[in-house]
Design an enzyme around this catalytic site. Structure first.
Site, PDB file in Angstrom:
ATOM      1  N   TYR A 130       0.456  -1.518  -0.092  1.00 56.41           N
ATOM      2  CA  TYR A 130      -0.189  -0.330   0.084  1.00 56.41           C
ATOM      3  C   TYR A 130       0.858   1.389   0.181  1.00 56.41           C
ATOM      4  O   TYR A 130      -0.236   2.193  -0.210  1.00 56.41           O
ATOM      5  CB  TYR A 130      -0.690   0.396   1.065  1.00 56.41           C
ATOM      6  CG  TYR A 130      -1.495  -1.242   1.161  1.00 56.41           C
ATOM      7  CD1 TYR A 130      -2.559  -1.252   0.181  1.00 56.41           C
ATOM      8  CD2 TYR A 130      -1.642  -2.604   1.952  1.00 56.41           C
ATOM      9  CE1 TYR A 130      -3.791  -2.275  -0.058  1.00 56.41           C
ATOM     10  CE2 TYR A 130      -3.186  -2.929   2.410  1.00 56.41           C
ATOM     11  CZ  TYR A 130      -3.485  -3.328   1.155  1.00 56.41           C
ATOM     12  OH  TYR A 130      -4.363  -4.792   0.852  1.00 56.41           O
ATOM     13  N   ASN A 160     -13.028   4.135  -1.218  1.00 59.94           N
ATOM     14  CA  ASN A 160     -12.306   3.236  -1.160  1.00 59.94           C
ATOM     15  C   ASN A 160     -12.690   2.234  -0.122  1.00 59.94           C
ATOM     16  O   ASN A 160     -12.499   2.880   1.152  1.00 59.94           O
ATOM     17  CB  ASN A 160     -10.382   3.385  -0.559  1.00 59.94           C
ATOM     18  CG  ASN A 160      -9.851   1.357  -0.846  1.00 59.94           C
ATOM     19  OD1 ASN A 160     -10.692   0.915  -0.653  1.00 59.94           O
ATOM     20  ND2 ASN A 160      -8.715   2.140  -1.480  1.00 59.94           N
ATOM     21  N   HIS A 171     -15.158  -6.601  -1.049  1.00 61.60           N
ATOM     22  CA  HIS A 171     -15.597  -7.991  -1.422  1.00 61.60           C
ATOM     23  C   HIS A 171     -16.544  -8.619  -1.033  1.00 61.60           C
ATOM     24  O   HIS A 171     -17.054  -9.900  -1.081  1.00 61.60           O
ATOM     25  CB  HIS A 171     -14.399  -8.669  -1.311  1.00 61.60           C
ATOM     26  CG  HIS A 171     -12.937  -7.853  -1.595  1.00 61.60           C
ATOM     27  ND1 HIS A 171     -12.924  -7.353  -3.069  1.00 61.60           N
ATOM     28  CD2 HIS A 171     -12.193  -7.511  -1.535  1.00 61.60           C
ATOM     29  CE1 HIS A 171     -11.676  -6.604  -2.919  1.00 61.60           C
ATOM     30  NE2 HIS A 171     -11.234  -6.751  -2.185  1.00 61.60           N
ATOM     31  N   ASP A 208     -25.728  -0.934  -1.377  1.00 66.97           N
ATOM     32  CA  ASP A 208     -26.902  -0.635  -0.817  1.00 66.97           C
ATOM     33  C   ASP A 208     -27.154   0.732  -0.967  1.00 66.97           C
ATOM     34  O   ASP A 208     -28.120   1.713  -1.118  1.00 66.97           O
ATOM     35  CB  ASP A 208     -28.036  -1.215  -0.019  1.00 66.97           C
ATOM     36  CG  ASP A 208     -28.270  -3.221  -0.912  1.00 66.97           C
ATOM     37  OD1 ASP A 208     -28.233  -3.376  -1.326  1.00 66.97           O
ATOM     38  OD2 ASP A 208     -29.100  -3.918   0.795  1.00 66.97           O
ATOM     39  N   HIS A 230      -8.753   1.571  -5.773  1.00 68.10           N
ATOM     40  CA  HIS A 230      -7.955   1.178  -4.808  1.00 68.10           C
ATOM     41  C   HIS A 230      -7.056   1.322  -5.059  1.00 68.10           C
ATOM     42  O   HIS A 230      -6.595   1.288  -6.181  1.00 68.10           O
ATOM     43  CB  HIS A 230      -8.366  -0.452  -5.390  1.00 68.10           C
ATOM     44  CG  HIS A 230     -10.246  -1.135  -5.139  1.00 68.10           C
ATOM     45  ND1 HIS A 230     -10.771  -1.174  -3.679  1.00 68.10           N
ATOM     46  CD2 HIS A 230     -11.251  -1.545  -6.089  1.00 68.10           C
ATOM     47  CE1 HIS A 230     -12.280  -1.918  -3.949  1.00 68.10           C
ATOM     48  NE2 HIS A 230     -11.348  -1.628  -4.729  1.00 68.10           N
ATOM     49  N   ILE A 231      -6.119   1.145  -4.386  1.00 62.12           N
ATOM     50  CA  ILE A 231      -4.852   1.581  -4.363  1.00 62.12           C
ATOM     51  C   ILE A 231      -4.319   0.206  -4.945  1.00 62.12           C
ATOM     52  O   ILE A 231      -3.191   0.777  -5.493  1.00 62.12           O
ATOM     53  CB  ILE A 231      -4.053   1.291  -2.801  1.00 62.12           C
ATOM     54  CG1 ILE A 231      -5.125   2.732  -2.088  1.00 62.12           C
ATOM     55  CG2 ILE A 231      -2.881   2.008  -2.551  1.00 62.12           C
ATOM     56  CD1 ILE A 231      -5.011   2.934  -0.146  1.00 62.12           C
ATOM     57  N   ARG A 238     -10.445 -11.165  -4.068  1.00 62.56           N
ATOM     58  CA  ARG A 238     -10.382  -9.253  -4.138  1.00 62.56           C
ATOM     59  C   ARG A 238     -10.963  -8.840  -5.539  1.00 62.56           C
ATOM     60  O   ARG A 238     -10.995  -7.952  -5.918  1.00 62.56           O
ATOM     61  CB  ARG A 238      -8.621  -9.217  -4.334  1.00 62.56           C
ATOM     62  CG  ARG A 238      -7.925  -9.008  -2.490  1.00 62.56           C
ATOM     63  CD  ARG A 238      -7.404  -8.822  -2.739  1.00 62.56           C
ATOM     64  NE  ARG A 238      -6.458  -8.865  -1.401  1.00 62.56           N
ATOM     65  CZ  ARG A 238      -6.930  -8.654   0.217  1.00 62.56           C
ATOM     66  NH1 ARG A 238      -7.475  -8.130   0.127  1.00 62.56           N
ATOM     67  NH2 ARG A 238      -6.202  -9.650   1.044  1.00 62.56           N
TER      68      ARG A 238
HETATM   69  O1  CA2 Z   1      -5.883  -1.950  -3.001  1.00 59.95           O
HETATM   70  C1  CA2 Z   1      -6.746  -1.084  -2.295  1.00 59.95           C
HETATM   71  O2  CA2 Z   1      -7.252  -0.302  -1.763  1.00 59.95           O
HETATM   72  C2  CA2 Z   1      -8.187  -2.719  -1.413  1.00 59.95           C
HETATM   73  O3  CA2 Z   1      -9.337  -1.381  -1.099  1.00 59.95           O
HETATM   74  C3  CA2 Z   1      -7.695  -2.297   0.795  1.00 59.95           C
HETATM   75  C4  CA2 Z   1      -7.864  -3.540   1.252  1.00 59.95           C
HETATM   76  C5  CA2 Z   1      -8.097  -4.609   0.934  1.00 59.95           C
HETATM   77  O4  CA2 Z   1      -8.956  -5.532   1.239  1.00 59.95           O
HETATM   78  C6  CA2 Z   1      -8.883  -4.521  -0.774  1.00 59.95           C
HETATM   79  O5  CA2 Z   1      -8.594  -5.976  -1.102  1.00 59.95           O
HETATM   80  C7  CA2 Z   1      -8.176  -3.695  -1.517  1.00 59.95           C
HETATM   81  C8  CA2 Z   1      -7.646  -3.733   2.564  1.00 59.95           C
HETATM   82  C9  CA2 Z   1      -7.777  -2.252   3.362  1.00 59.95           C
HETATM   83  C10 CA2 Z   1      -5.971  -2.159   4.923  1.00 59.95           C
HETATM   84  O6  CA2 Z   1      -5.196  -1.229   4.197  1.00 59.95           O
HETATM   85  C11 CA2 Z   1      -4.159  -1.656   4.829  1.00 59.95           C
HETATM   86  C12 CA2 Z   1      -3.664  -0.871   4.776  1.00 59.95           C
HETATM   87  C13 CA2 Z   1      -2.312  -0.958   5.507  1.00 59.95           C
HETATM   88  C14 CA2 Z   1      -2.019  -1.613   6.470  1.00 59.95           C
HETATM   89  C15 CA2 Z   1      -3.036  -3.135   6.208  1.00 59.95           C
HETATM   90  C16 CA2 Z   1      -4.406  -3.092   5.717  1.00 59.95           C
END
Ligand code: CA2
Length: 152
Positions: free
Chosen positions: A26, A77, A83, A90, A103-104, A114
């Site tokens: 991330y 986001n 998922h 809704d 999504h990052i 995902r």
């Molecule tokens: O890629 C993305 O932005 C996601 O939405 C991030 C979600 C993940 O479940 C999606 O599949 C994709 C996870 C968010 C959690 O973010 C964290 C950031 C730093 C450390 C741990 C989790």
């Protein structure tokens, strides 16, 4: 009534950990950086951003409902709720505001679970895998869409 000059930025569960954990996935930027990136992209178009992040689904739903009163669109986001959450989907379809899904990471290059998004088809803009810069892209593309709707 004129279109409000405000967007709601929603970050879902665990995104408060940005910059603190998993930088390989991330990046090093924090949630505060993300909110700043979105606010600057919006400010360039004379629009403000109201940002919310929560680890509680109901808080996100309430913020989405409230956006109906004073926002022109929603950049979201949803984190892992992407998922799993019919409820979030809704809420987004219920307020009938234009939505940008961000999504990052590139979810399509990650685990199969995902690849599916409950939000995908209620969003008009999708920005996937551009890192945190994707929030600026999402804001700009959503404002373009809103302007197109307003002009049309
Ligand atoms: O890629 C993305 O932005 C996601 O939405 C991030 C979600 C993940 O479940 C999606 O599949 C994709 C996870 C968010 C959690 O973010 C964290 C950031 C730093 C450390 C741990 C989790």
């Amino acid at each position: 009534m004129s279109t409000p000059r405000r967007l709601l930025l929603v970050n879902g569960p665990n995104l408060n950990l940005l910059g603190v954990r998993e930088p390989a996935v991330y990046g090093h930027e924090t949630l505060a950086d993300v909110e700043c990136i979105a606010a600057q992209a919006a400010a360039a178009r004379g629009v403000e951003v109201r940002a919310v992040q929560s680890n509680h689904e109901g808080v996100l739903i309430d913020a989405i409902h409230a956006a109906r009163e004073d926002c022109a669109g929603i950049v979201i986001n949803p984190g892992g709720l992407t998922h799993t959450s019919v409820v979030l989907r809704d809420a987004l379809s219920g307020v009938a505001l234009p939505v940008a899904e961000v999504h990052i990471s590139n979810v399509y290059e990650r685990e199969e679970f995902r690849h599916f998004s409950y939000v995908r088809d209620v969003a008009v803009v999708h920005v996937i895998g551009e890192g945190v810069a994707g929030y600026a892209t999402a804001v700009t593309r959503l404002l373009d869409t809103i302007a197109g709707v307003a002009d049309g």
